[in-house]
Design a protein around this motif. Structure first.
Motif, PDB file in Angstrom:
ATOM      1  N   THR A 109      86.312  34.191  65.795  1.00 26.48           N
ATOM      2  CA  THR A 109      86.047  33.072  64.907  1.00 26.48           C
ATOM      3  C   THR A 109      84.542  32.911  64.759  1.00 26.48           C
ATOM      4  OG1 THR A 109      85.985  31.428  66.684  1.00 26.48           O
ATOM      5  CG2 THR A 109      88.132  31.864  65.659  1.00 26.48           C
ATOM      6  N   LEU A 110      84.112  32.374  63.636  1.00 26.42           N
ATOM      7  CA  LEU A 110      82.690  32.173  63.398  1.00 26.42           C
ATOM      8  C   LEU A 110      82.076  31.220  64.413  1.00 26.42           C
ATOM      9  CD1 LEU A 110      82.884  32.029  59.535  1.00 26.42           C
ATOM     10  CD2 LEU A 110      81.522  33.678  60.824  1.00 26.42           C
ATOM     11  N   SER A 111      82.860  30.291  64.917  1.00 23.70           N
ATOM     12  CA  SER A 111      82.330  29.325  65.883  1.00 23.70           C
ATOM     13  C   SER A 111      82.035  29.956  67.233  1.00 23.70           C
ATOM     14  CB  SER A 111      83.307  28.157  66.058  1.00 23.70           C
ATOM     15  OG  SER A 111      84.554  28.614  66.545  1.00 23.70           O
ATOM     16  N   ASN A 112      82.421  31.202  67.431  1.00 24.17           N
ATOM     17  CA  ASN A 112      82.081  31.884  68.677  1.00 24.17           C
ATOM     18  C   ASN A 112      80.634  32.385  68.681  1.00 24.17           C
ATOM     19  OD1 ASN A 112      84.521  31.540  69.998  1.00 24.17           O
ATOM     20  ND2 ASN A 112      85.406  33.416  69.177  1.00 24.17           N
ATOM     21  N   TYR A 113      80.007  32.441  67.506  1.00 26.86           N
ATOM     22  CA  TYR A 113      78.597  32.809  67.450  1.00 26.86           C
ATOM     23  C   TYR A 113      77.758  31.583  67.797  1.00 26.86           C
ATOM     24  CZ  TYR A 113      80.132  36.964  64.883  1.00 26.86           C
ATOM     25  OH  TYR A 113      80.755  38.123  64.517  1.00 26.86           O
ATOM     26  N   PRO A 114      76.775  31.712  68.694  1.00 23.75           N
ATOM     27  CA  PRO A 114      75.939  30.552  69.034  1.00 23.75           C
ATOM     28  C   PRO A 114      75.317  29.853  67.833  1.00 23.75           C
ATOM     29  CG  PRO A 114      75.589  32.293  70.623  1.00 23.75           C
ATOM     30  CD  PRO A 114      76.496  32.873  69.560  1.00 23.75           C
ATOM     31  N   ILE A 115      75.021  30.582  66.757  1.00 23.26           N
ATOM     32  CA  ILE A 115      74.449  29.944  65.564  1.00 23.26           C
ATOM     33  C   ILE A 115      75.433  28.983  64.909  1.00 23.26           C
ATOM     34  CG2 ILE A 115      72.726  31.701  65.013  1.00 23.26           C
ATOM     35  CD1 ILE A 115      74.763  32.943  63.070  1.00 23.26           C
ATOM     36  N   TYR A 116      76.716  29.123  65.234  1.00 22.34           N
ATOM     37  CA  TYR A 116      77.740  28.251  64.656  1.00 22.34           C
ATOM     38  C   TYR A 116      78.469  27.429  65.712  1.00 22.34           C
ATOM     39  CZ  TYR A 116      77.326  30.739  60.181  1.00 22.34           C
ATOM     40  OH  TYR A 116      76.870  31.271  58.993  1.00 22.34           O
ATOM     41  N   TYR A 117      77.914  27.353  66.925  1.00 23.82           N
ATOM     42  CA  TYR A 117      78.587  26.626  68.006  1.00 23.82           C
ATOM     43  C   TYR A 117      78.901  25.184  67.641  1.00 23.82           C
ATOM     44  CZ  TYR A 117      78.400  29.777  72.086  1.00 23.82           C
ATOM     45  OH  TYR A 117      78.613  30.769  72.987  1.00 23.82           O
ATOM     46  N   SER A 118      77.913  24.502  67.069  1.00 23.01           N
ATOM     47  CA  SER A 118      78.030  23.054  66.899  1.00 23.01           C
ATOM     48  C   SER A 118      77.299  22.598  65.653  1.00 23.01           C
ATOM     49  CB  SER A 118      77.426  22.342  68.124  1.00 23.01           C
ATOM     50  OG  SER A 118      77.190  20.974  67.872  1.00 23.01           O
ATOM     51  N   ASN A 119      77.683  21.430  65.155  1.00 25.73           N
ATOM     52  CA  ASN A 119      76.970  20.825  64.036  1.00 25.73           C
ATOM     53  C   ASN A 119      75.549  20.444  64.420  1.00 25.73           C
ATOM     54  OD1 ASN A 119      79.236  20.965  62.366  1.00 25.73           O
ATOM     55  ND2 ASN A 119      80.000  18.980  63.051  1.00 25.73           N
ATOM     56  N   TYR A 120      75.275  20.417  65.725  1.00 29.25           N
ATOM     57  CA  TYR A 120      73.951  20.021  66.192  1.00 29.25           C
ATOM     58  C   TYR A 120      73.041  21.218  66.465  1.00 29.25           C
ATOM     59  CZ  TYR A 120      75.655  15.304  66.338  1.00 29.25           C
ATOM     60  OH  TYR A 120      76.155  14.082  65.951  1.00 29.25           O
ATOM     61  N   ASN A 121      73.508  22.402  66.145  1.00 31.10           N
ATOM     62  CA  ASN A 121      72.625  23.561  66.199  1.00 31.10           C
ATOM     63  C   ASN A 121      71.471  23.385  65.222  1.00 31.10           C
ATOM     64  OD1 ASN A 121      75.079  24.598  67.440  1.00 31.10           O
ATOM     65  ND2 ASN A 121      74.138  26.597  67.254  1.00 31.10           N
ATOM     66  N   ILE A 164      74.382  41.170  61.678  1.00 29.49           N
ATOM     67  CA  ILE A 164      73.324  40.175  61.482  1.00 29.49           C
ATOM     68  C   ILE A 164      73.610  38.931  62.307  1.00 29.49           C
ATOM     69  CG2 ILE A 164      72.360  38.556  59.786  1.00 29.49           C
ATOM     70  CD1 ILE A 164      72.545  40.861  57.724  1.00 29.49           C
ATOM     71  N   TYR A 165      74.864  38.479  62.319  1.00 31.81           N
ATOM     72  CA  TYR A 165      75.234  37.292  63.083  1.00 31.81           C
ATOM     73  C   TYR A 165      75.005  37.492  64.582  1.00 31.81           C
ATOM     74  CZ  TYR A 165      77.401  34.785  59.169  1.00 31.81           C
ATOM     75  OH  TYR A 165      77.630  34.089  58.000  1.00 31.81           O
ATOM     76  N   ILE A 166      75.348  38.647  65.086  1.00 27.05           N
ATOM     77  CA  ILE A 166      75.150  38.919  66.509  1.00 27.05           C
ATOM     78  C   ILE A 166      73.670  38.838  66.863  1.00 27.05           C
ATOM     79  CG2 ILE A 166      75.250  40.726  68.283  1.00 27.05           C
ATOM     80  CD1 ILE A 166      77.891  41.647  66.973  1.00 27.05           C
ATOM     81  N   ASP A 167      72.830  39.495  66.066  1.00 31.10           N
ATOM     82  CA  ASP A 167      71.404  39.525  66.383  1.00 31.10           C
ATOM     83  C   ASP A 167      70.732  38.179  66.135  1.00 31.10           C
ATOM     84  OD1 ASP A 167      71.547  42.114  67.258  1.00 31.10           O
ATOM     85  OD2 ASP A 167      70.964  42.989  65.337  1.00 31.10           O
ATOM     86  N   LEU A 168      71.175  37.445  65.110  1.00 28.47           N
ATOM     87  CA  LEU A 168      70.630  36.107  64.885  1.00 28.47           C
ATOM     88  C   LEU A 168      71.019  35.170  66.027  1.00 28.47           C
ATOM     89  CD1 LEU A 168      71.115  35.458  61.050  1.00 28.47           C
ATOM     90  CD2 LEU A 168      68.986  35.925  62.277  1.00 28.47           C
ATOM     91  N   SER A 169      72.225  35.337  66.556  1.00 34.40           N
ATOM     92  CA  SER A 169      72.655  34.514  67.688  1.00 34.40           C
ATOM     93  C   SER A 169      71.790  34.784  68.909  1.00 34.40           C
ATOM     94  CB  SER A 169      74.131  34.772  68.004  1.00 34.40           C
ATOM     95  OG  SER A 169      74.967  34.291  66.965  1.00 34.40           O
ATOM     96  N   ARG A 170      71.420  36.038  69.127  1.00 35.92           N
ATOM     97  CA  ARG A 170      70.544  36.370  70.245  1.00 35.92           C
ATOM     98  C   ARG A 170      69.172  35.724  70.053  1.00 35.92           C
ATOM     99  NH1 ARG A 170      72.078  42.845  70.599  1.00 35.92           N
ATOM    100  NH2 ARG A 170      74.096  42.574  71.645  1.00 35.92           N
ATOM    101  N   ILE A 173      69.501  31.924  70.678  1.00 34.75           N
ATOM    102  CA  ILE A 173      69.565  31.592  72.099  1.00 34.75           C
ATOM    103  C   ILE A 173      68.172  31.649  72.719  1.00 34.75           C
ATOM    104  CG2 ILE A 173      70.403  32.391  74.343  1.00 34.75           C
ATOM    105  CD1 ILE A 173      72.958  33.313  72.901  1.00 34.75           C
ATOM    106  N   GLU A 174      67.396  32.654  72.341  1.00 34.78           N
ATOM    107  CA  GLU A 174      66.046  32.790  72.879  1.00 34.78           C
ATOM    108  C   GLU A 174      65.145  31.652  72.412  1.00 34.78           C
ATOM    109  OE1 GLU A 174      62.811  34.075  74.964  1.00 34.78           O
ATOM    110  OE2 GLU A 174      64.901  34.722  75.136  1.00 34.78           O
ATOM    111  N   GLN A 175      65.226  31.309  71.131  1.00 42.06           N
ATOM    112  CA  GLN A 175      64.366  30.250  70.600  1.00 42.06           C
ATOM    113  C   GLN A 175      64.762  28.866  71.105  1.00 42.06           C
ATOM    114  OE1 GLN A 175      63.743  30.340  66.355  1.00 42.06           O
ATOM    115  NE2 GLN A 175      62.961  32.435  66.365  1.00 42.06           N
ATOM    116  N   GLU A 176      66.043  28.690  71.398  1.00 45.61           N
ATOM    117  CA  GLU A 176      66.540  27.380  71.813  1.00 45.61           C
ATOM    118  C   GLU A 176      66.978  27.384  73.277  1.00 45.61           C
ATOM    119  OE1 GLU A 176      66.754  24.639  69.675  1.00 45.61           O
ATOM    120  OE2 GLU A 176      65.665  25.865  68.227  1.00 45.61           O
TER     121      GLU A 176
END
Length: 293
Positions: A109-121, A164-170, A173-176
């Motif tokens: 699911t898209l919500s499994n990517y950290p970039i889509y974890y929460s509305n507060y990302n 792209i989603y995998i690498d953006l999530s990485r 995570i690093e930036q946040e």
């Protein structure tokens, strides 16, 4: 009551014979759809945009972000946004529906990517010069794939988007890293809570009510949300109510009393106090200030 326009993905020209995915050079996208996308609106799809040149302001749900080369934005369906852009703006954009993603990755699911974890990302990732060069190449490749007619085109597009989603999530995570807590079980509760709030915020306004729906104690729910997002359950509920109030105040055509009733408050005076406590100004002042801006 005026309603913000919700742009559907099938309103955009596509080169795939599949209305669930779209990609374009940003300047071409703006030139073609300027009238509909430079005013506040929502989408029914996921959107990613990379800016490679130019400056501007991007407002997402009443929060403003500066645009510069290397600015990358990630939006979920239902968010309100618009941008003010310099004439030399350049970049790339792609979007897709949830069904497009699920058709190629049914076990994820898209919500499994950290970039889509929460509305507060955070909605923005700032790329370094080297990362900008790398992602410019990848977005260009995705655009060329989209415009071409190669064998298994949709499969290739889905795989490029996932990469792209995998690498953006990485990167996210690093930036946040000081804010992000990658705790899958806790984030499952947070995501489910956000879904429940979205469905029930007009009628359910207490953390205990949502804790009951999740079959956990209110104390445990607050601990999960605090550890995951640095916020309380009450903040999540109140923020969703305030967001809707802001949308109605700035884009609706009803008065404060009607907005209070619309949001489930029988006492408009109480709603006004609630809004001022959370925003810092009265509903009327907020609407006036937003219009002047």
């Amino acid at each position: 009551m005026a309603i913000l326009p919700v742009l559907r993905i099938d309103q955009f020209d596509n080169s795939t014979h599949n209305a669930d995915v779209y990609a374009n050079i940003f300047s071409d996208h703006i030139r073609t759809y300027h009238a509909s996308i430079t005013k506040p609106h929502k989408h029914d799809f996921y959107l990613v945009v990379l800016f490679t040149k130019g400056l501007g302001i991007h407002e997402i749900d009443f929060k403003s972000y500066n645009i510069q080369p290397g600015s990358l934005f990630i939006l979920r369906p239902g968010q309100t946004h618009y941008w003010e852009l310099s004439k030399d703006i350049e970049g790339y954009i792609f979007f897709h529906t949830e069904s497009f993603y699920k058709s190629f990755f049914p076990n994820n699911t898209l919500s499994n990517y950290p970039i889509y974890y929460s509305n507060y990302n955070s909605q923005q990732i700032n790329l370094s010069a080297s990362d900008l060069k790398n992602y410019t190449i990848r977005f260009e490749q995705l655009y060329k794939e989209y415009k071409g007619e190669a064998w298994h085109k949709l499969n290739a597009l889905s795989n490029q988007i996932e990469s792209i989603y995998i690498d953006l999530s990485r990167l996210y995570i690093e930036q946040e890293k000081d804010k992000v807590h990658v705790l899958p079980k806790s984030m499952n509760y947070v995501r489910e809570l956000e879904v429940l709030i979205e469905a029930n915020y007009l009628t359910l306004k207490k953390p205990s009510q949502y804790a009951n729906l999740l079959n956990i104690s209110t104390k445990h729910l607050n601990k999960i949300v605090q550890n995951s997002l640095g916020k309380s359950s009450s903040e999540l509920i109140n923020n969703r109510i305030i967001l809707e109030a802001q949308r109605l105040l700035t884009h609706g055509q009803i008065n404060v009393k009607e907005i209070a009733y619309e949001l489930g408050y029988e006492d408009p005076s109480y709603f006004t106090r609630f809004f001022k406590t959370n925003v810092g100004v009265s509903p009327t002042a907020f609407a006036d200030n937003y219009t002047q801006d």
